[in-house]
Scaffold this active site. Structure first.
Site, short mmCIF file in Angstrom:
data_model
loop_
_atom_site.label_atom_id
_atom_site.label_comp_id
_atom_site.label_asym_id
_atom_site.label_seq_id
_atom_site.Cartn_x
_atom_site.Cartn_y
_atom_site.Cartn_z
CB CYS A 39 -4.18 23.03 -20.05
SG CYS A 39 -4.58 22.19 -18.30
CG LEU A 57 -9.76 20.74 -18.21
CD1 LEU A 57 -10.97 21.15 -18.07
CD2 LEU A 57 -9.80 19.81 -19.60
CB ILE A 100 -3.80 15.70 -11.84
CG1 ILE A 100 -3.73 14.82 -13.19
CG2 ILE A 100 -3.01 14.84 -10.84
CD1 ILE A 100 -4.29 13.45 -13.11
N GLY A 134 -0.99 18.32 -20.59
CA GLY A 134 -1.10 16.90 -20.70
C GLY A 134 -1.24 16.25 -19.32
CG ASP A 190 0.18 16.01 -13.88
OD1 ASP A 190 -0.22 17.04 -13.29
OD2 ASP A 190 -0.50 15.16 -14.52
#
Length: 225
Positions: free
Chosen positions: A2, A59, A62, A85, A110
């Protein structure tokens, strides 16, 4: 991967300029580009009268749902997060927070784990985090912001500040395009010629810095930058 760019300012920031500079980052977040242009008084209960100008390019990896979109805001804690991340021990951290009675909106984001962990435990929460990340965390209650990088420094994060604003981005070209007056950092040039890299916190320009791996840069907005 991202990418994000943002400004926190006392005065209204040029949003068109920020959108233009974001063109260098869109490729890092093809799934969604989300903007937040607002005064903090319109978002949070506690008054701070700061202008937020934030763009996040996502992007999705998760959690693919909209509940994992950024910028992510916690109304309960009056906090906000931008995060690039991945947190490897996300599920363990989430379970620990849930056991403390903290409620989540997403299924397994996350980003939300970081937001609620930092909101409830402060920077001490980072000692538990395993992953790679660059973070902008804003706590409206205490009128402070934090630029945070993981211990290994895998994710880029740059910043610039003056008397009425702080600018930050995960892309150096995007950030530097927002700054009119830039002066070459001769010391950084010498280091690059000596060792082939410019060590943190320096960059090629004197007034642009990069966050040191494993560190958090604190910005106290009560001090008017």
């Amino acid at each position: 991967m991202c990418g994000f760019i943002g400004a926190v300012s006392l005065n209204i920031f040029n949003q068109e300029q920020l959108i233009k500079s974001n063109k260098n980052i869109i490729c890092r977040g093809p799934d969604q580009t989300k903007t937040l242009f607002s005064n903090t008084d319109d978002i949070f209960e506690s008054k701070s009268n700061l202008n937020l100008s934030l763009i996040f390019n996502r992007l999705s990896i998760i959690d693919l749902s909209d509940k994992a979109s950024q910028p992510m805001i916690s109304k309960d804690y009056q906090t906000l997060l931008l995060f690039n991340g991945e947190i490897y021990n996300n599920l363990d951290l989430r379970k620990s927070l849930e056991n403390k009675g903290i409620k989540f909106d997403s299924h397994h984001s996350d980003t939300e784990t970081l937001l609620l962990g930092l909101s409830s435990e402060g920077l001490d929460f980072l000692e538990k985090v395993e992953g790679q990340f660059s973070i902008f965390f804003f706590d409206n209650k205490i009128k402070k912001g934090y630029l945070i990088k993981d211990r290994h420094g895998q994710k880029p994060l740059y910043y610039f500040s003056d008397k009425d604003k702080i600018l930050f981005s995960s892309n150096f070209l995007s950030l530097s395009s927002l700054i009119n007056k830039k002066e070459i950092n001769q010391n950084a040039v010498e280091k690059y010629l000596q060792i082939g890299v410019i060590p943190s916190p320096e960059t090629i320009f004197k007034n642009i810095k990069k966050v040191i791996p494993g560190h958090a840069v604190e910005i106290n907005f009560m001090d008017n930058f």
